[in-house]
Design a protein around this motif. Structure first.
Motif: not given
Length: 362
Positions: A140-145, A222-229
């Motif tokens: 999933g697409k994610r971003v860290v705040m 924004t990252v597309n893979e959980i490993k990139e969080v």
């Protein structure tokens, strides 16, 4: 482990519905939560019940129930009264508390996973295997705040953000230190940087409404893979620091907006000192008087436009030219020349960075 306050709130709510007094004790017979005073008298019977093979039992007008966390006996529930109705109420309350134990344990497991993911403490194979086990989507697409407030060490901020985002299983709210709250935000398809910024501003507005002060929010890409969080987290951390140095007027900063400040932030201090010494000799650009610094900053704001800068400073064009000439004589840099202007701008930012690092160290 579920908190005693959660247990207290749960049994009080259930008592209001069922009209049955309830008490929760640990396996040593110590009261954990109760809707009525004086339940200590049941302690000895509760300890005796722990050692029995029965899962439920009626003792001296009270119903006793065992509550397990998987196969481990965790609590004893005592329902005040005898009879079939009280027995049924007790069974339902025990089932409810057991469900809470499972839910909180799952959240704790997910929280640990997200913390280790953010801190790069997991091997690649472990990331995907644990994500699958915890039913966390990996692509999933994610971003860290990162959210920082004046009340940073107050854990209430963490709970406020968990309340704000509700029960959305795709968003994760955690903390890896005492100062900041971290939100791993799930993004639906088409979420743009404007939408992320709007999300950050909505969160800020909520915290302000709840009485939090001096809020700063930063976010990564924004990252597309959980490993990139973890990469997005590192970017958000950098954005928080760089924002304090070069964008102190902003309360929300994106990593993608850091520009040259991102490069300066990664320079070693000795190299910065060497750069300032080579450009200005023994003098620092921070030593200029207030009038000169105001002129320089306004000149940069207006993209080196002499006419517009003099108009905004309410001075004659020739006066501005005189000030720029005077600056050129003292520094050897002509701000009307693009290359010299870049050098001077970088020097001002480097000095600002060094000052920040000095205060940070002490």
């Amino acid at each position: 482990m579920i908190s005693n306050q959660i247990l207290q709130n749960t049994i009080e709510g259930l008592k209001a519905i069922a009209r049955v007094e309830l008490c929760v004790m640990d396996v040593d017979g110590k009261e954990v939560a109760s809707t009525v005073a004086g339940m200590e008298s049941c302690s000895a019977a509760a300890v005796e019940f722990v050692g029995s093979a029965a899962d439920s039992q009626e003792i001296q007008g009270y119903q006793y129930f065992k509550i397990f966390d998987e196969l481990q006996l965790e609590y004893i529930l005592i329902a005040g009264g005898a009879g079939e109705d009280v027995y049924m109420v007790g069974k339902m309350v025990a089932f409810q508390i057991q469900g809470l134990l499972i839910a909180y344990k799952e959240r704790f497991d997910k929280d640990n996973f997200i913390k280790n993911l953010l801190l790069d403490n997991l091997l690649l194979v472990d990331i995907y295997s644990r994500a699958k086990k915890l039913h966390i989507q990996t692509d999933g697409k994610r971003v860290v705040m990162i959210i920082e407030t004046e009340n940073g060490k107050d854990s209430n901020v963490l709970e406020l953000m968990r309340t704000y985002y509700g029960n959305n299983s795709k968003d994760f709210i955690t903390a890896v230190d005492e100062n900041n709250v971290i939100v791993v935000k799930d993004l639906s398809e088409g979420d743009s940087s404007k939408e992320i910024d709007k999300t950050a501003r909505n969160a800020e507005a909520y915290l302000l409404k709840e009485g939090m002060k001096n809020i700063r929010i930063s976010y990564g890409t924004t990252v597309n893979e959980i490993k990139e969080v973890s990469r997005s987290y590192k970017e958000a951390k950098m954005a928080l620091d760089v924002g304090k140095i070069f964008f102190d007027e902003r309360d929300i900063v994106a990593y993608s907006e850091l520009g040259i400040g991102r490069l300066i932030y990664q320079l070693p201090i000795p190299l910065c000192k060497m750069f300032i010494k080579e450009i200005f000799g023994g003098k620092s650009p921070d030593d200029f008087d207030e009038e000169t610094l105001t002129t320089i900053n306004k000149f940069f704001e207006n993209s080196l436009n002499v006419s517009e800068t003099s108009r905004q400073l309410f001075i004659h064009r020739n006066t501005l030219v005189y000030r720029l000439d005077k600056l050129q004589k003292s520094t050897g840099l002509d701000l009307r020349v693009f290359e010299d202007a870049i050098t001077f701008k970088i020097a001002l930012m480097v000095v600002k960075y060094m000052k920040y690092m000095e205060t940070f160290e002490y």
